[in-house]
Design a protein around this motif. Structure first.
Motif, PDB file in Angstrom:
ATOM      1  N   ASP A  96      -1.379   6.502  -5.978  1.00 16.61           N
ATOM      2  CA  ASP A  96      -2.811   6.791  -6.056  1.00 16.61           C
ATOM      3  C   ASP A  96      -3.173   7.342  -7.437  1.00 16.61           C
TER       4      ASP A  96
ATOM      5  N   ASP B  51       0.825  -1.212   0.000  1.00 19.96           N
ATOM      6  CA  ASP B  51       0.000   0.000   0.000  1.00 19.96           C
ATOM      7  C   ASP B  51       0.858   1.260   0.000  1.00 19.96           C
ATOM      8  N   ARG B  52       1.986   1.192   0.700  1.00 23.16           N
ATOM      9  CA  ARG B  52       2.890   2.342   0.732  1.00 23.16           C
ATOM     10  C   ARG B  52       3.505   2.585  -0.647  1.00 23.16           C
TER      11      ARG B  52
ATOM     12  N   ARG C 130      -9.717   9.251  -8.106  1.00 28.46           N
ATOM     13  CA  ARG C 130     -10.084  10.035  -6.940  1.00 28.46           C
ATOM     14  C   ARG C 130      -9.192   9.678  -5.766  1.00 28.46           C
ATOM     15  N   ARG C 131      -9.078  10.568  -4.830  1.00 29.74           N
ATOM     16  CA  ARG C 131      -8.173  10.383  -3.706  1.00 29.74           C
ATOM     17  C   ARG C 131      -8.572   9.171  -2.870  1.00 29.74           C
ATOM     18  N   GLY C 132      -7.581   8.324  -2.568  1.00 34.62           N
ATOM     19  CA  GLY C 132      -7.832   7.149  -1.751  1.00 34.62           C
ATOM     20  C   GLY C 132      -8.309   5.963  -2.580  1.00 34.62           C
ATOM     21  N   PRO C 133      -8.598   4.824  -1.941  1.00 34.40           N
ATOM     22  CA  PRO C 133      -9.071   3.629  -2.648  1.00 34.40           C
ATOM     23  C   PRO C 133     -10.341   3.927  -3.440  1.00 34.40           C
ATOM     24  N   ASP C 134     -10.436   3.352  -4.634  1.00 31.56           N
ATOM     25  CA  ASP C 134     -11.634   3.553  -5.449  1.00 31.56           C
ATOM     26  C   ASP C 134     -11.897   2.300  -6.282  1.00 31.56           C
TER      27      ASP C 134
ATOM     28  N   ARG D 244      -6.376   0.424  -4.614  1.00 32.30           N
ATOM     29  CA  ARG D 244      -5.571   1.254  -3.709  1.00 32.30           C
ATOM     30  C   ARG D 244      -4.369   1.880  -4.405  1.00 32.30           C
ATOM     31  N   GLY D 245      -4.330   1.762  -5.733  1.00 34.32           N
ATOM     32  CA  GLY D 245      -3.299   2.459  -6.472  1.00 34.32           C
ATOM     33  C   GLY D 245      -2.556   1.586  -7.467  1.00 34.32           C
TER      34      GLY D 245
END
Length: 407
Positions: free
Chosen positions: A384, A379-380, A387-391, A396-397
């Protein structure tokens, strides 16, 4: 040569020359498979409208109907409308008394299949002569309500090599020593692996799709790879039982990460195998498929704990044909890049199939460097998008964004 539909986006009513001009796959009536592939023209040809989504859903239906029609002696639709091995049902939790009742009703005992490394077994029954798989499945469910009954459903590759110029691979990334397993077709000799085993008739048999997946693993830094061929030369290859057995072998081979670029329906035998492999420490990474957002959720990507992977193109745009899962974890490159076919020739590829192995390599690196905190590490690392954050479009990116090979 096993016959397999390789790409999700084709129009049954479009003539081959016109389809080629549009950058769409071409039906080869002789081979009974979709040849060619998708290039960046798909974004302009298909668009992003509701009509495009409905078109993808319709194409999926046509694709499955063609698969069954072309291989009636090996494949038929089950009670859930999914393609499965002809004339055969799988039973979990069946004791001798249940099997005897089934045999008395006209079913035949084919075999008892153990998956010893995953700690369970499956009974394979043949359906009565002259009875369709769907009818037999419904009748057996009524006869044995206490037993889990499923068809041996098929799982299809979720990407294809595209037409276009060939190229050479770039330099490989830093080697990742954590063992990675691949469940797919067999890689060709140009994509060597540490060990390989077949779980279908005629396996191992070199596959362009399996070769592409392994070549991407190697180019992204995967240095310790084992491969299971679940297709071989069997038209009904890629079935749930073969994948379950392959997962057991992966556990025995101590593959910490297992990459699966195949998609299909929910199946109790496969679900049991996924859970058992996870309980033994395996991290399963799976592609979400290429049947579009209107398609049913794909499996095994949708099973709990599986890392579900979608794909982006060279401009980090989500592929219009990317399918969906009940959850989405990450995106990775899946278009505007090269991978090796069974002959070792590097060709353009497109599909979520080719994003999954890139995430698998990053997961292997995270497991090797962060141990139990491997997902926090992933996750680190993820960048991204959207939209900001998980979608629901990119998860998660984006992982392995620089892993794409273009020349």
């Amino acid at each position: 040569m096993h016959l397999r539909l390789l790409a999700p986006l084709t129009l049954a009513m479009v003539a081959a020359p016109a389809a080629a001009q549009l950058g769409l796959p071409v039906i080869d009536q002789t081979l009974g498979r979709v040849k060619g592939g998708l290039d960046s023209l798909v974004d302009r040809t298909v668009g992003t409208s509701l009509d495009a989504v409905q078109r993808l859903a319709s194409v999926r239906t046509e694709r499955l109907e063609r698969l069954v029609r072309d291989h009636r002696d090996a494949i038929e639709f089950d009670a859930d409308g999914q393609p499965a091995r002809h004339g055969e049902l799988l039973l979990e939790g069946a004791d001798d008394a249940s099997i005897a009742r089934a045999v008395q009703a006209g079913f035949t005992l084919i075999a008892r299949e153990d998956v010893p490394d995953l700690g369970f077994s499956v009974v394979r029954l043949g359906v009565p002569a002259g009875r369709s798989l769907a009818r037999a499945q419904r009748e057996l469910r009524d006869l044995l309500p206490e037993v889990t009954i499923a068809a041996d459903q098929l799982y299809l590759e979720s990407g294809a090599a595209a037409a276009g110029a060939t190229g050479k691979p770039g330099m490989p990334a830093v080697a990742v020593s954590t063992r990675i397993g691949v469940i797919d077709g067999a890689p060709g000799s140009a994509a060597p692996v540490a060990a390989m085993r077949g779980f279908a008739r005629g396996a191992p048999f070199p596959s362009d799709h399996g070769s592409a997946v392994v070549s991407l693993l190697r180019q992204a830094g995967g240095a310790n790879i084992v491969a299971a061929d679940v297709y071989g030369t069997d038209p009904a290859g890629g079935n749930a039982m073969a994948i379950a057995q392959a997962l057991g072998w992966m556990v025995a081979q101590q593959a910490r990460i297992v990459s699966i670029s195949l998609v299909g329906p929910r199946n109790p035998v496969l679900e049991r195998a996924i859970k058992a492999a996870q309980a033994r420490g395996a991290v399963v990474v799976a592609a979400v498929g290429n049947d579009g957002p209107a398609a049913p959720p794909s499996f095994p990507a949708s099973y709990p704990g599986v890392l579900a992977v979608t794909a982006v193109d060279g401009r980090d745009r989500a592929l219009i044909e990317a399918g969906r899962a009940l959850h989405l974890d990450y995106a990775a490159p899946g278009a505007d890049m090269l991978a090796a076919n069974a002959a070792g020739v590097w060709k353009p590829v497109r599909g979520t199939s080719f994003a999954a192995p890139l995430v698998a390599v990053r997961a292997a690196h995270a497991v090797g460097s962060a141990g139990a905190r491997w997902q926090t590490e992933l996750d680190r690392e993820a960048r991204d998008l959207g939209r900001r954050g998980p979608d629901p479009v990119f998860g998660r990116g984006l992982l392995c964004g620089l892993c794409r090979r273009t020349r």
